[in-house]
Design a protein around this motif. Structure first.
Motif, PDB file in Angstrom:
ATOM      1  N   GLY A   1       0.799  -1.207   0.000  1.00 32.22           N
ATOM      2  CA  GLY A   1       0.000   0.000   0.000  1.00 32.22           C
ATOM      3  C   GLY A   1       0.836   1.263   0.000  1.00 32.22           C
ATOM      4  O   GLY A   1       2.033   1.244   0.315  1.00 32.22           O
ATOM      5  N   PRO A   2       0.197   2.404  -0.299  1.00 31.07           N
ATOM      6  CA  PRO A   2       0.922   3.679  -0.424  1.00 31.07           C
ATOM      7  C   PRO A   2       1.033   4.435   0.890  1.00 31.07           C
ATOM      8  O   PRO A   2       0.504   5.530   1.052  1.00 31.07           O
ATOM      9  N   PHE A   3       1.716   3.858   1.842  1.00 34.54           N
ATOM     10  CA  PHE A   3       1.903   4.504   3.148  1.00 34.54           C
ATOM     11  C   PHE A   3       3.395   4.533   3.473  1.00 34.54           C
ATOM     12  O   PHE A   3       4.224   4.031   2.716  1.00 34.54           O
TER      13      PHE A   3
ATOM     14  N   VAL B   1       3.635   2.681   9.662  1.00 34.48           N
ATOM     15  CA  VAL B   1       4.384   2.271  10.848  1.00 34.48           C
ATOM     16  C   VAL B   1       5.173   3.483  11.335  1.00 34.48           C
ATOM     17  O   VAL B   1       5.941   4.069  10.565  1.00 34.48           O
ATOM     18  N   PRO B   2       5.019   3.876  12.596  1.00 33.32           N
ATOM     19  CA  PRO B   2       5.741   5.065  13.090  1.00 33.32           C
ATOM     20  C   PRO B   2       7.254   4.835  13.112  1.00 33.32           C
ATOM     21  O   PRO B   2       7.736   3.704  13.152  1.00 33.32           O
ATOM     22  N   ALA B   3       7.982   5.922  13.115  1.00 32.45           N
ATOM     23  CA  ALA B   3       9.440   5.853  13.193  1.00 32.45           C
ATOM     24  C   ALA B   3       9.876   5.132  14.459  1.00 32.45           C
ATOM     25  O   ALA B   3       9.339   5.377  15.547  1.00 32.45           O
TER      26      ALA B   3
ATOM     27  N   ARG C   1       0.988  -5.630  13.362  1.00 34.81           N
ATOM     28  CA  ARG C   1       0.606  -4.874  14.552  1.00 34.81           C
ATOM     29  C   ARG C   1       1.853  -4.278  15.185  1.00 34.81           C
ATOM     30  O   ARG C   1       2.902  -4.899  15.210  1.00 34.81           O
ATOM     31  N   ILE C   2       1.687  -3.075  15.703  1.00 33.61           N
ATOM     32  CA  ILE C   2       2.788  -2.398  16.367  1.00 33.61           C
ATOM     33  C   ILE C   2       2.942  -2.983  17.764  1.00 33.61           C
ATOM     34  O   ILE C   2       1.968  -3.110  18.508  1.00 33.61           O
ATOM     35  N   VAL C   3       4.149  -3.375  18.099  1.00 31.86           N
ATOM     36  CA  VAL C   3       4.409  -3.914  19.432  1.00 31.86           C
ATOM     37  C   VAL C   3       5.310  -2.942  20.166  1.00 31.86           C
ATOM     38  O   VAL C   3       6.180  -2.299  19.581  1.00 31.86           O
ATOM     39  N   ALA C   4       5.091  -2.833  21.460  1.00 28.92           N
ATOM     40  CA  ALA C   4       5.871  -1.907  22.284  1.00 28.92           C
ATOM     41  C   ALA C   4       6.348  -2.612  23.531  1.00 28.92           C
ATOM     42  O   ALA C   4       5.660  -3.477  24.075  1.00 28.92           O
TER      43      ALA C   4
END
Length: 251
Positions: A134-136, A154-156, A166-169
């Motif tokens: 996709g265009p992100f 996806v954030p920096a 999924r973003i993992v923290a």
């Protein structure tokens, strides 16, 4: 041109411990060959020699197993490790010092013309088999786990894993200490807490432990309030969870 080639070779030594000498890197690393052929193809594409550019790209795919559309924009020091099966679409944009492992796809999800493929900012690392569709934008320094399927930004500095991605923290030290304390109180240790690689299942278990701790503190507060009002209520100790209840059965 030769300085850029030397820079590419140096970047291999920085990111691949298996690299032994410059001659080996020069003749045995298909990621480098694909990148150099792409620069030629991209120059032809920008000069409106579209068919010849596609022909060079096609030859590069046949020689290296890496398909890079000549329209893709690629920054400096891209490292494609092993490379077989890597696909980079026409409107993909890649920043400096990006690392791609084999089987990575930078693809699109639309048949419409225009921007259809992702943008990878500087320092992104994409694990083997991952699909970014996709265009992100994948922010600078982000990491994409192996075989992840990422369909949104996806954030920096973030890490994305799983299907869908999924973003993992990581929990901070104080939060992790609280989780370990509540796990020990209930007689078992949470799966994968504190490991170097974040895991969505472990993260979900960690959230459950946070909830258990909040419930435990609220119940303790209620008991203290009842005692302050003169109640003779005495809370019983919670039964310990036995380790054998969580062990896999044999045979």
């Amino acid at each position: 041109m030769f300085e850029r080639m030397r820079e590419d070779i140096r970047s291999v030594f920085q990111r691949d411990p298996a690299a032994r000498n410059a001659l080996e890197v020069l003749i045995c690393y298909p990621g480098l060959h694909a990148l150099w052929l792409h620069r030629l193809a991209h120059g032809l594409w920008c000069s409106d020699w579209k068919l010849l550019a596609r022909l060079v790209s096609h030859v590069g795919r046949w020689l290296t197993g890496i398909e890079i559309h000549p329209g893709a924009r690629i920054g400096r020091r891209l490292f494609i490790d092993h490379g077989m099966g890597v696909v980079i679409g026409e409107t993909a944009e890649i920043g400096d010092d990006v690392t791609l492992y084999h089987g990575v796809t930078l693809g699109g999800t639309s048949w419409n013309k225009g921007k259809r493929h992702p943008t990878l900012e500087d320092g992104v690392i994409v694990g083997a088999g991952a699909k970014i569709l996709g265009p992100f934008t994948v922010g600078a320094g982000a990491k994409i786990g192996s075989n992840a399927v990422v369909t949104r930004a996806v954030p920096a500095g973030a890490t994305a894993v799983g299907i869908p991605g999924r973003i993992v923290a990581r929990p901070d030290d104080e939060q992790e200490a609280r989780r370990r304390a509540i796990a020990e109180k209930y007689g078992f240790d949470a799966i994968a807490l504190g490991q170097n690689t974040p895991d969505p299942v472990a993260q979900a278990i960690g959230q459950l432990l946070d909830h258990l701790q909040a419930v435990d503190e609220r119940l303790e507060g209620m008991c203290q309030a009842l005692r302050a009002l003169g109640s003779d209520y005495h809370a019983k100790e919670l039964p310990a969870l036995r380790e054998e209840d969580f062990a896999g059965r044999q045979g």
